[in-house]
Write an enzyme that holds these catalytic residues in place. Structure first.
Site, PDB file in Angstrom:
ATOM      1  N   GLU A 215      -6.405 -10.439  -1.312  1.00  0.00           N
ATOM      2  CA  GLU A 215      -7.215 -10.199  -0.117  1.00  0.00           C
ATOM      3  C   GLU A 215      -8.695 -10.172  -0.507  1.00  0.00           C
ATOM      4  O   GLU A 215      -9.455  -9.301  -0.093  1.00  0.00           O
ATOM      5  CB  GLU A 215      -6.796  -8.892   0.562  1.00  0.00           C
ATOM      6  CG  GLU A 215      -5.322  -8.853   0.921  1.00  0.00           C
ATOM      7  CD  GLU A 215      -4.907  -7.606   1.691  1.00  0.00           C
ATOM      8  OE1 GLU A 215      -5.798  -6.895   2.225  1.00  0.00           O
ATOM      9  OE2 GLU A 215      -3.690  -7.344   1.782  1.00  0.00           O
TER      10      GLU A 215
ATOM     11  N   GLU B 175       0.808  -1.225   0.000  1.00  0.00           N
ATOM     12  CA  GLU B 175       0.000   0.000   0.000  1.00  0.00           C
ATOM     13  C   GLU B 175       0.842   1.276   0.000  1.00  0.00           C
ATOM     14  O   GLU B 175       0.656   2.176   0.829  1.00  0.00           O
ATOM     15  CB  GLU B 175      -0.974  -0.016   1.177  1.00  0.00           C
ATOM     16  CG  GLU B 175      -1.928  -1.197   1.124  1.00  0.00           C
ATOM     17  CD  GLU B 175      -2.864  -1.288   2.332  1.00  0.00           C
ATOM     18  OE1 GLU B 175      -2.793  -0.411   3.218  1.00  0.00           O
ATOM     19  OE2 GLU B 175      -3.658  -2.240   2.389  1.00  0.00           O
TER      20      GLU B 175
END
Length: 372
Positions: A262, A157
């Site tokens: 995810e 991220e």
């Protein structure tokens, strides 16, 4: 129009073309990892109770249905390195041992991330200290598990929604090249481990371009990057299939594998102004935000099944480019979406329910492997 009947644990899944209906029926015994064995790995995010087999039902489901695992938390920096020279490898070692005993590939998550950092990082002001932490953490943690884990999410991220670099402590103190440097260090510390970049919303055009630029910068520096992980935190009301397809093509054209790392599909309305899957976002609870507190109605089970079927048809179309599909949780009870971005909601985003029983979505996924 095809008419296919699949027997679930307590439900009959009627598939007419791409439409799904539910009726009561008897169980069918099939596993996800077996169904997609020739295509890509099927993984799940696991918590400590599961891999230490305290949650015996979830652990049994995990070893039956999946062939890859990603730790939810135990390999994040705040847990695995709570002090400057203090490493806590107990839970991570237990996970690796559990995976080895059950022939599960481990995607280690994650080496460098701006969230869930050790407390001592908040007191750091000088670049030299941050750099020394950066080097020591990657060398120590990645080096310990080289050859024991299949892959690492090396950097997690790092991008804003517009594709620019987040102004994290690592960028502030180490500069824009810190992502490449993290991969350089990981390559040296873990030469037998696949190295991935992982992020959410990188199927979206602007952020995708930022991720493409990161990969190219790493490659231009002569540093190894093996894949890109698209997190896949999506909502049933706006599943971006076209952008997902475009992203698979774009990333695979760079010579790297694509993972969906995810995966979950929220069945609840997103609060206004929600941007991606940043864990710091929160919204206030209301009855309107939690419409299925007492259970997911059949109509929504069908919509969720259709959404997963659409995704897996796309994954199979590009199976030569896709290396792994990992659900973010083993069952609905475990899902982080029960408390994010609204604390206390009841969500149903995974193929297995709170009792570890397969849902219509599970059988719709399996159906994508059937020949027309």
């Amino acid at each position: 129009m095809t008419n296919v009947r699949l027997f679930t644990a307590g439900w009959l899944l009627m598939v007419f073309g791409s439409c799904v209906t539910l009726k009561h029926a008897a169980p069918l015994h099939t596993t996800l990892s077996q169904a997609f064995a020739g295509d890509f790995m099927i993984g799940a995010a696991v918590n400590t109770a599961q891999f230490e087999e305290k949650d015996t039902a979830a652990a049994a489901l995990l070893t039956q249905q999946f062939n890859a695992v990603t730790p939810e938390n135990c390999m994040k920096a705040g847990i695995i390195q709570p002090g400057w020279s203090n490493y806590n490898f107990g839970e991570a070692d237990s996970l690796v041992a559990f995976a080895a005993a059950n022939k599960l590939a481990v995607n280690a998550h994650c080496l460098i991330w701006h969230s869930q950092l050790p407390g001592f990082m908040r007191r750091m002001q000088d670049a030299d200290s941050v750099r020394q932490y950066f080097i020591n953490h990657i060398n120590t943690v990645a080096g310990r598990y080289d050859g024991k884990v299949y892959s690492w999410d090396v950097v997690n991220e790092a991008l804003n929604e517009d594709g620019s670099l987040r102004n994290t402590i690592f960028r502030q103190k180490l500069g824009d090249g810190y992502v490449t440097e993290a991969f350089r260090l990981a390559q040296a510390a873990a030469p037998h481990t696949k190295l991935y970049y992982n992020d959410y919303n990188i199927e979206q055009p602007q952020k995708r371009e930022g991720a493409i630029a990161l990969v190219r910068n790493i490659q231009k520096a002569g540093v190894r990057i093996d894949g890109v992980g698209i997190q896949g935190h999506w909502n049933i009301y706006h599943l971006p299939l076209q952008e997902i397809e475009a992203s698979i093509k774009a990333f695979s054209s760079l010579g790297v594998k694509v993972m969906f790392t995810e995966l979950d599909i929220s069945v609840l309305p997103d609060p206004p102004h929600l941007a991606g899957a940043d864990i710091n976002q929160q919204a206030l609870y209301s009855k309107q935000s939690n419409p299925f507190a007492n259970g997911l109605p059949d109509s929504m089970q069908v919509k969720l099944a259709d959404a997963y079927a659409g995704l897996f048809r796309l994954f199979l179309k590009y199976k030569s480019s896709v290396g792994r599909i990992t659900f973010w949780g083993v069952n609905d009870r475990q899902s982080w979406l029960n408390n994010w971005p609204v604390h206390g909601r009841t969500n149903y985003p995974l193929p297995f329910d709170r009792q570890n029983k397969p849902k219509a979505a599970f059988y719709a996924i399996l159906k994508t492997k059937q020949k027309p």
